[in-house]
Scaffold this motif. Structure first.
Motif, PDB file in Angstrom:
ATOM      1  N   TYR A  23       0.862  -1.141  -0.087  1.00  0.00           N
ATOM      2  CA  TYR A  23       0.078   0.014  -0.013  1.00  0.00           C
ATOM      3  C   TYR A  23       0.927   1.198  -0.094  1.00  0.00           C
ATOM      4  N   MET A  24       1.839   1.293   0.567  1.00  0.00           N
ATOM      5  CA  MET A  24       2.971   2.567   0.649  1.00  0.00           C
ATOM      6  C   MET A  24       3.532   2.517  -0.721  1.00  0.00           C
ATOM      7  N   GLN A  25       3.801   1.353  -1.363  1.00  0.00           N
ATOM      8  CA  GLN A  25       4.331   1.614  -2.892  1.00  0.00           C
ATOM      9  C   GLN A  25       3.523   2.166  -3.751  1.00  0.00           C
ATOM     10  N   VAL A  26       2.133   1.867  -3.756  1.00  0.00           N
ATOM     11  CA  VAL A  26       1.200   2.513  -4.404  1.00  0.00           C
ATOM     12  C   VAL A  26       0.986   3.911  -3.968  1.00  0.00           C
ATOM     13  N   ALA A  27       0.840   4.437  -2.473  1.00  0.00           N
ATOM     14  CA  ALA A  27       0.760   5.696  -2.191  1.00  0.00           C
ATOM     15  C   ALA A  27       1.835   6.451  -2.615  1.00  0.00           C
ATOM     16  N   ASP A  28       3.099   5.945  -2.617  1.00  0.00           N
ATOM     17  CA  ASP A  28       4.369   6.617  -3.078  1.00  0.00           C
ATOM     18  C   ASP A  28       4.495   6.829  -4.597  1.00  0.00           C
ATOM     19  N   HIS A  29       3.997   6.016  -5.296  1.00  0.00           N
ATOM     20  CA  HIS A  29       3.744   6.005  -6.623  1.00  0.00           C
ATOM     21  C   HIS A  29       2.896   7.096  -7.111  1.00  0.00           C
ATOM     22  N   ILE A  30       1.669   7.156  -6.572  1.00  0.00           N
ATOM     23  CA  ILE A  30       0.477   8.333  -6.652  1.00  0.00           C
ATOM     24  C   ILE A  30       1.161   9.463  -6.238  1.00  0.00           C
ATOM     25  N   ALA A  31       1.818   9.562  -5.177  1.00  0.00           N
ATOM     26  CA  ALA A  31       2.266  10.855  -4.572  1.00  0.00           C
ATOM     27  C   ALA A  31       3.467  11.507  -5.542  1.00  0.00           C
ATOM     28  N   GLU A  68      -3.614   6.530   3.296  1.00  0.00           N
ATOM     29  CA  GLU A  68      -2.172   7.161   3.201  1.00  0.00           C
ATOM     30  C   GLU A  68      -2.064   8.599   2.771  1.00  0.00           C
ATOM     31  N   LEU A  69      -2.590   8.534   1.584  1.00  0.00           N
ATOM     32  CA  LEU A  69      -2.334   9.880   0.909  1.00  0.00           C
ATOM     33  C   LEU A  69      -3.282  10.934   1.544  1.00  0.00           C
ATOM     34  N   ARG A  70      -4.608  10.763   2.025  1.00  0.00           N
ATOM     35  CA  ARG A  70      -5.303  11.691   2.685  1.00  0.00           C
ATOM     36  C   ARG A  70      -4.662  11.937   3.928  1.00  0.00           C
ATOM     37  N   ASP A  71      -4.075  10.964   4.778  1.00  0.00           N
ATOM     38  CA  ASP A  71      -3.463  11.371   5.909  1.00  0.00           C
ATOM     39  C   ASP A  71      -2.022  12.344   5.695  1.00  0.00           C
ATOM     40  N   ARG A  72      -1.532  12.051   4.305  1.00  0.00           N
ATOM     41  CA  ARG A  72      -0.514  12.980   4.028  1.00  0.00           C
ATOM     42  C   ARG A  72      -0.837  14.446   3.414  1.00  0.00           C
ATOM     43  N   GLY A  73      -2.157  14.464   3.248  1.00  0.00           N
ATOM     44  CA  GLY A  73      -2.654  15.877   2.992  1.00  0.00           C
ATOM     45  C   GLY A  73      -2.842  16.024   1.257  1.00  0.00           C
ATOM     46  N   LEU A  74      -2.517  15.005   0.589  1.00  0.00           N
ATOM     47  CA  LEU A  74      -2.492  15.283  -0.705  1.00  0.00           C
ATOM     48  C   LEU A  74      -3.924  14.786  -1.437  1.00  0.00           C
ATOM     49  N   LEU A  75      -4.639  14.053  -0.825  1.00  0.00           N
ATOM     50  CA  LEU A  75      -5.935  13.635  -1.520  1.00  0.00           C
ATOM     51  C   LEU A  75      -6.995  14.152  -0.240  1.00  0.00           C
ATOM     52  N   VAL A  76      -8.180  14.375  -1.030  1.00  0.00           N
ATOM     53  CA  VAL A  76      -9.484  14.280  -0.334  1.00  0.00           C
ATOM     54  C   VAL A  76     -10.568  13.532  -0.982  1.00  0.00           C
ATOM     55  N   THR A  77     -11.405  12.952   0.011  1.00  0.00           N
ATOM     56  CA  THR A  77     -12.387  11.937  -0.727  1.00  0.00           C
ATOM     57  C   THR A  77     -13.909  12.705  -0.142  1.00  0.00           C
ATOM     58  N   LEU A  78     -14.741  13.007  -1.258  1.00  0.00           N
ATOM     59  CA  LEU A  78     -16.016  13.611  -1.111  1.00  0.00           C
ATOM     60  C   LEU A  78     -17.029  12.501  -1.203  1.00  0.00           C
ATOM     61  N   ALA A  80     -19.914  10.213  -2.372  1.00  0.00           N
ATOM     62  CA  ALA A  80     -20.730  10.333  -3.428  1.00  0.00           C
ATOM     63  C   ALA A  80     -20.120  11.120  -4.699  1.00  0.00           C
ATOM     64  N   LYS A  81     -18.844  11.584  -4.568  1.00  0.00           N
ATOM     65  CA  LYS A  81     -18.367  12.334  -5.352  1.00  0.00           C
ATOM     66  C   LYS A  81     -17.068  11.806  -6.051  1.00  0.00           C
ATOM     67  N   GLY A  82     -16.270  11.383  -5.082  1.00  0.00           N
ATOM     68  CA  GLY A  82     -14.802  10.855  -5.492  1.00  0.00           C
ATOM     69  C   GLY A  82     -13.874  11.349  -4.781  1.00  0.00           C
ATOM     70  N   THR A  83     -12.618  10.993  -5.116  1.00  0.00           N
ATOM     71  CA  THR A  83     -11.145  11.325  -4.337  1.00  0.00           C
ATOM     72  C   THR A  83     -10.630  12.311  -5.406  1.00  0.00           C
ATOM     73  N   PHE A  84      -9.993  13.203  -4.965  1.00  0.00           N
ATOM     74  CA  PHE A  84      -9.417  14.532  -5.502  1.00  0.00           C
ATOM     75  C   PHE A  84      -8.324  15.029  -5.156  1.00  0.00           C
ATOM     76  N   VAL A  85      -7.136  15.112  -5.977  1.00  0.00           N
ATOM     77  CA  VAL A  85      -5.994  15.913  -5.355  1.00  0.00           C
ATOM     78  C   VAL A  85      -6.142  17.051  -4.884  1.00  0.00           C
ATOM     79  N   THR A  86      -5.756  17.444  -3.504  1.00  0.00           N
ATOM     80  CA  THR A  86      -5.927  18.632  -2.826  1.00  0.00           C
ATOM     81  C   THR A  86      -4.968  19.493  -3.011  1.00  0.00           C
ATOM     82  N   GLU A  87      -3.799  19.240  -2.947  1.00  0.00           N
ATOM     83  CA  GLU A  87      -2.415  19.938  -2.924  1.00  0.00           C
ATOM     84  C   GLU A  87      -1.393  19.547  -3.885  1.00  0.00           C
TER      85      GLU A  87
END
Length: 94
Positions: A23-31, A68-78, A80-87
């Motif tokens: 899961y960290m490999q996936v998170a790091d790749h997306i980050a 993990e990416l939400r915890d890092r502040g990179l994503l937000v999940t809304l 019924a809308k989805g998960t979005f890049v926040t910064e």
């Protein structure tokens, strides 16, 4: 949609034999894709099932990577809308 599931050396971003949680490999790749500007502010990520399929991992693994990416502040999940890049993650040396 995420595409190109290999790095610059032609290897996939997830290697279960590596001494790192998948899961960290996936998170790091997306980050890294966010840091490179490939995924921009406001970009919507695929759903967890689609993400799991694209990375070849279990849905629970994809879910944990997103958390993990939400915890890092990179994503937000809304709901019924989805998960979005926040910064954009800070670039090194900038």
């Amino acid at each position: 949609m995420l595409t190109g599931m290999v790095d610059v050396h032609g290897t996939p971003p997830v290697d279960p034999s590596r001494a790192a949680y998948v899961y960290m490999q996936v998170a790091d790749h997306i980050a890294a894709r966010i840091a490179a500007g490939e995924l921009r502010l406001g970009a919507r990520l695929p759903g967890e099932r689609d993400l799991a399929e694209e990375y070849g991992v279990a849905i629970g693994t994809a879910r944990r990577a997103i958390q993990e990416l939400r915890d890092r502040g990179l994503l937000v999940t809304l709901p019924a809308k989805g998960t979005f890049v926040t910064e954009q993650s800070p670039r090194r040396g900038a």
